[in-house]
Design an enzyme around this catalytic site. Structure first.
Site: not given
Ligand code: NAD
Length: 494
Positions: A190, A265, A299, A399
């Site tokens: 997804k 992650e 991240c 962040e």
């Molecule tokens: P986000 O938390 O907004 O995630 C969005 C995703 O989560 C969408 O696909 C959405 O459909 C899904 N989602 C939303 N609510 C949900 C729920 N209740 N249950 C299940 N899924 C749900 O994050 P983002 O903007 O996509 O990503 C940015 C974040 O990712 C930053 O915090 C960044 O640091 C982190 N990140 C971490 C790594 C790592 O390896 N640790 C790598 C890249 C990015």
């Protein structure tokens, strides 16, 4: 823009080996963050579409050949996917520019590393210890003395719900796809609503490999309800999510109802600790890098820069000079651009709120803070440097995920470590010093999943993941493989 026209495409989802529209027929437009123009549309799936994909993955796992496919065949298919990515590399490149606003500076991580990673997991399909012998044991019972033998066997974890993010979309998706395939799992992706098209292009590449239907499914859509269905459905055995801490917590809570394996992650607020102060010209670009490298949307970016108090003012000036002189802002399709846009208008607004909070809470704005005057379209922001930042204010604790860096002075090495660890996050960290041995000793005191010393690079076969609220579990190499297996003890009378 020429590029946006070239890429304009409506892609379909991939469920049970077929290309399908959303059952409602709905699609949504995906904008180029540099131009705000649509580059194409993606299906806007319903929860029923998601349930269908889960059903396909479940059938492919329970009744299909994939979990029992030989390691050689798995390796062959993983290599075929890597070959397909190599063949279509320029299309992938154009999409990562147009969809994620990724400048050329990021393309090693965006494009080259995911291809290498697929090949790496192909090798691991052959070399991973799926089966480990246990030393023989003698036991006594009423029936007499017997010798027992056994193995620890690693079965595939089952049906995996995989929710990657948009910032390094290929990298994050492949980091899940590689080990999930290599271990014999089936899966439903997804993708982030902000990164569907590159994932669907990858799905096209996967579809050309010799995989049974239902092993890999891609469901795209805007509503979080689709992802929630994936997390709560009892037919799914494991969830791997890359995204924010707030969503990670919701996922863990929802997954608890069916006791799913959860791999998270999440975000970070990583430090770069600069110990030497006689080479500030050299270190200024490194200190400023989160303000331009993928517009701070990484991240593990070192968004807290820790510098000895006596060198603070000089380093900040040198960072500002570097950013003013070198950081060209603009079209990510131009290879000379350093700083591209952030991904969406709503993300830019959130970053601007952080910038305002930094000013209100007593940090000194040394550079930037606004929108570039000459770029009227696109979600651009100036590279922004705050200095004299107390570690307890929001811009040092939360962040921001934008081109904003906080310079924090420290008195001595112990205070630097205290500041580094005074965070709810624990993802990355960096120590810069000529004395590598001292750097390694300090690294061992930093509570994060990875620490780079000087210009150390990430090893693809080493564990990557977070301490504290930065996540649970590890990706990378055999550590990533472990996450996609269930361990089983099989013992017998010899
Ligand atoms: P986000 O938390 O907004 O995630 C969005 C995703 O989560 C969408 O696909 C959405 O459909 C899904 N989602 C939303 N609510 C949900 C729920 N209740 N249950 C299940 N899924 C749900 O994050 P983002 O903007 O996509 O990503 C940015 C974040 O990712 C930053 O915090 C960044 O640091 C982190 N990140 C971490 C790594 C790592 O390896 N640790 C790598 C890249 C990015």
């Amino acid at each position: 823009m020429e590029q946006a026209r070239v890429l304009a495409a409506s892609r379909r989802m991939f469920i049970d080996g077929k290309w399908v529209e959303a059952s409602s027929g709905a699609t949504y437009a995906v904008p180029n963050p540099a131009t705000e123009e649509s580059i194409g549309t993606a299906p806007d799936a319903t929860t029923d579409d998601m349930k269908r994909a889960i059903g396909a993955a479940r059938r492919a796992f329970d009744d299909g050949p994939w979990p029992r496919t030989s390691h050689q065949d798995r390796a062959r298919i993983l290599n075929a996917i890597a070959d397909g990515m190599e063949r279509r590399k320029e299309e992938l490149r154009q999409l990562v520019i147009a969809e994620a606003g990724a400048t050329y500076l990021t393309h090693d991580i965006q494009i080259e590393q995911p291809i290498n990673m697929m090949r790496h997991y192909a090798r691991l399909a052959l070399t991973f210890d799926f089966e480990e012998p246990l030393p023989a044991r003698v036991s006594e019972s009423m029936l007499g003395t017997q010798v027992n033998s056994g193995i620890v066997y690693r079965q595939p974890a089952g049906v995996c719900g995989l929710i990657p993010t948009w910032n390094f979309p290929l990298f994050v998706t492949v980091q899940k796809l590689g080990p999930a395939l290599a271990t014999g799992c089936t899966m439903v992706f997804k993708p982030s609503p902000w990164g569907p098209l590159i994932n669907l292009l990858l799905a096209e590449i996967i579809a050309e490999a010799d995989l049974p239907p239902g092993v890999v499914n891609f469901v795209t859509g805007q509503a979080s309800a689709i992802a929630e269905t994936l997390v709560s459905d009892p037919r799914v055995d494991k969830i791997s999510f890359t995204g924010s801490v707030a969503t990670g917590k919701k996922i863990m809570e929802a997954a608890a109802r069916t006791l799913k394996r959860v791999h998270l992650e999440l975000g970070g607020k990583s430090v770069a600790i600069f110990l030497d102060t006689d080479n500030l010209d050299m270190i200024a670009p490194q200190a400023a890098s989160p303000t331009f490298f993928h517009a701070g949307q990484g991240c593990a970016m070192t968004t807290r820069v820790l510098i000895p108090r006596e060198a603070h003012d000089t380093l900040v000036q040198k960072m500002v000079d570097f950013v003013k002189g070198m950081v060209k802002i603009g079209d990510p399709a131009d290879p000379s651009t350093f700083l591209g846009p952030v991904v969406r208008a709503e993300r830019r607004q959130k970053i601007e709120e952080y910038i305002e909070s930094g000013k209100k809470e007593g940090a000194v704005l040394a550079h930037g803070g606004g929108r570039p005057k000459d770029l009227r379209r696109g979600y651009f922001l100036e590279p922004t440097i705050f200095c004299a930042v107390p570690n307890n204010i929001r811009i040092a604790q939360e962040e921001i995920f934008g081109p904003v860096v906080a310079v924090i002075p420290f008195k001595d090495q112990d205070e630097a470590i205290r500041i580094a660890n005074d965070s709810t996050y624990g993802l990355g960290g960096m120590v810069l010093t000529r004395d590598t041995a001292r750097g390694i000793e300090l690294a061992k005191r930093i509570r994060t999943g990875v620490v780079w010393i000087n210009n150390g690079i990430n090893f693809l076969d080493a564990p990557f993941g977070g301490f504290k609220e930065s996540g649970i579990g590890r990706e990378g190499g055999r550590f990533g493989m472990e996450e996609y297996t269930e361990m089983q003890q099989i013992v017998w009378k010899a």
